[in-house]
Write an enzyme that holds these catalytic residues in place. Structure first.
Site, short mmCIF file in Angstrom:
data_model
loop_
_atom_site.label_atom_id
_atom_site.label_comp_id
_atom_site.label_asym_id
_atom_site.label_seq_id
_atom_site.Cartn_x
_atom_site.Cartn_y
_atom_site.Cartn_z
CG HIS A 127 30.40 39.56 40.79
ND1 HIS A 127 30.69 39.21 42.01
CD2 HIS A 127 31.39 39.42 39.96
CE1 HIS A 127 31.95 39.11 41.94
NE2 HIS A 127 32.53 39.24 40.82
CD GLU B 213 39.59 40.08 40.70
OE1 GLU B 213 38.91 40.22 39.56
OE2 GLU B 213 40.00 41.23 41.43
CG HIS C 113 39.61 45.67 43.43
ND1 HIS C 113 38.87 46.28 42.52
CD2 HIS C 113 39.44 44.32 42.97
CE1 HIS C 113 38.49 45.65 41.50
NE2 HIS C 113 38.77 44.23 41.69
CG HIS D 255 38.55 42.19 35.02
ND1 HIS D 255 39.25 42.91 36.05
CD2 HIS D 255 38.03 41.08 35.48
CE1 HIS D 255 38.90 42.10 37.19
NE2 HIS D 255 38.30 41.03 37.03
CG HIS E 229 38.13 35.69 36.45
ND1 HIS E 229 39.28 35.88 36.69
CD2 HIS E 229 37.37 36.85 37.35
CE1 HIS E 229 39.43 37.15 36.99
NE2 HIS E 229 38.41 37.80 37.25
CE1 TYR F 83 31.40 43.35 38.76
CE2 TYR F 83 31.91 43.11 36.67
CZ TYR F 83 31.89 42.72 37.65
OH TYR F 83 32.88 41.42 37.83
CG ASP G 256 34.71 39.32 36.90
OD1 ASP G 256 33.89 38.81 37.95
OD2 ASP G 256 35.57 39.33 36.98
CG ASP H 47 35.83 38.15 42.77
OD1 ASP H 47 36.89 37.77 42.37
OD2 ASP H 47 35.00 38.86 42.01
FE1 FEO Z 1 37.44 39.52 38.25
FE2 FEO Z 1 34.48 38.87 40.05
O1 FEO Z 1 36.37 38.81 39.89
#
Ligand code: FEO
Length: 394
Positions: free
Chosen positions: A225, A80, A24, A145, A78, A192, A164, A82
């Site tokens: 990640h 999101e 993004h 976040h 989370h 990051y 994250d 991903d």
């Molecule tokens: Fe906030 Fe890795 O997604």
């Protein structure tokens, strides 16, 4: 790549997104990983899923260690996509599994997916769930976040599954920080933080405080990640770095970021940068024609002085500068001194309205903007050098 045991009977079953070049708007030249962890205990528990298009790899690694019919819990730290993109597929394979998440996580799952028939264990900070030999403790980290963000701590293994937090967008041939060059991994961790977590320093500080007040003894941080921080030394390194970044403390560096149409703003940028060089202040100069916004933001973490140069185009910001200012504004860096400069053809004032005013909105110290009509001659170069020196007094 097989599942990798990170602690006894706890496996990395994530995936590597080797071809990811953009997340993004965030440039990811080294790809990324979506880490998912499988805990084999009396109640087998999967922590976090992966992006939907790599679901088959996640599923294969899970199947190499257990049958889906034996999974009792899927923790969604989370929502999101991903991390949750393949949760509906996982739930089809393990319909008996309960989702462990917080209230905001449940609401977000229901807003993203058809969750008909899903059962939940709703947790909040300080709650724990026994899965056999192990206890999972939960810490919600709202707006770190997303509203639903949380972390899971495996008490007996002193393992924080941080989602994250503490991550890096890096697909490597290892899952371990210790196998990476320290400078490389810290730069990616900083990148990051700068591009994902920068607006949420207060929330990061609160999370670090909460972890302290819960008495979490952390020997390993496994984010969702990038690579895993293993051992007290690595854990303390990344925790200390986050404490510094979240506080807004910087190293007093300077960043000059600009674009140029016919070289005028580039000439001004060079003059601005020379002020810091001559003062012995580390300075980096980024031209937006060749740099992605996320590369620039990494340098904001250490910077005190931010100078943005714009060539006015059709009485507007130059599009790449406008894009950068929009991106930076959303990330809300704090404790900076801002300077807007640039060239124009027939109407000045654009940089005051669209850059200087953003500095003010962000609560930064500023010096007045500096604009020059068309091409700066040597006297103008001298003038902007003297003008820029006002920053050094801030
Ligand atoms: Fe906030 Fe890795 O997604």
């Amino acid at each position: 790549m097989d599942a990798v045991e990170v602690k006894k009977d706890i496996y990395w079953v994530g995936v590597k997104d080797w071809n990811l070049t953009e997340f993004h708007g965030y440039s990811t030249p080294y790809g990324s990983t979506y880490n998912s962890y499988l805990i084999i205990d009396d109640k087998i528990t999967l922590v976090d899923g992966v992006k939907h298009y790599l679901s088959h790899e996640n599923i294969a690694r899970i199947k190499s260690k257990t049958d889906f019919s034996k999974i009792a819990y899927i923790v969604v730290n989370h929502v999101e996509m991903d991390h949750s993109g393949n949760v509906p597929e996982l739930m089809k394979l393990a319909p008996q599994a309960k989702i462990i998440t917080n209230m905001a996580g449940k609401a977000a799952l229901e807003a993203h997916f058809d969750t008909t028939g899903w059962e939940y264990e709703i947790v909040k900070t300080g709650d724990s769930i026994s899965i056999g030999k192990r206890t999972l403790e939960f810490m919600t980290t709202p707006m770190l976040h997303w509203p639903d963000s949380m972390m899971t701590y495996v008490k007996e293994d002193k393992l924080l599954l941080s989602n994250d937090g503490f991550g890096q967008h890096y697909a490597a041939d290892t899952i371990w920080v210790k196998d990476m060059l320290p400078g490389v991994i810290m730069r990616e961790a900083k990148s990051y933080y700068a591009n994902i977590l920068f607006p949420f320093g207060a929330q990061a500080e609160k999370a670090l405080d909460t972890a302290g007040s819960l008495g979490l003894d952390i020997e390993m941080i496994a984010p969702s990640h990038g690579c895993i921080w293993s051992g007290k030394e690595e854990v303390n390194t990344i925790l200390s770095a986050y404490a510094k970044w979240a506080s807004g403390e910087n190293d007093g560096k300077a960043v000059v970021v600009y674009d140029s149409m016919w070289g005028a703003t580039a000439t001004l940028a060079e003059a601005v940068a020379s002020v810091f060089q001559d003062a012995g202040i580390p300075v980096v100069k980024h031209c937006l024609a060749v740099k992605n916004v996320s590369e620039v933001m990494v340098d904001f973490v250490d910077a005190k002085y931010i100078c943005i140069g714009n060539p006015t185009l059709n009485n507007q910001l130059f599009p790449r500068v406008a894009g950068f200012v929009t991106y930076m504004r959303g990330l809300r860096p704090k404790n900076k001194v801002g300077f807007a400069f640039g060239s124009y053809g027939w109407k000045p004032g654009v940089i005051k309205e669209h850059i200087y005013n953003v500095f003010e909105e962000l609560g930064w110290e500023t010096i007045p903007p500096f604009e020059e009509k068309y091409t700066p001659k040597s006297d103008v170069v001298e003038k902007i050098i003297e003008h820029t020196k006002q920053m050094l007094a801030k």
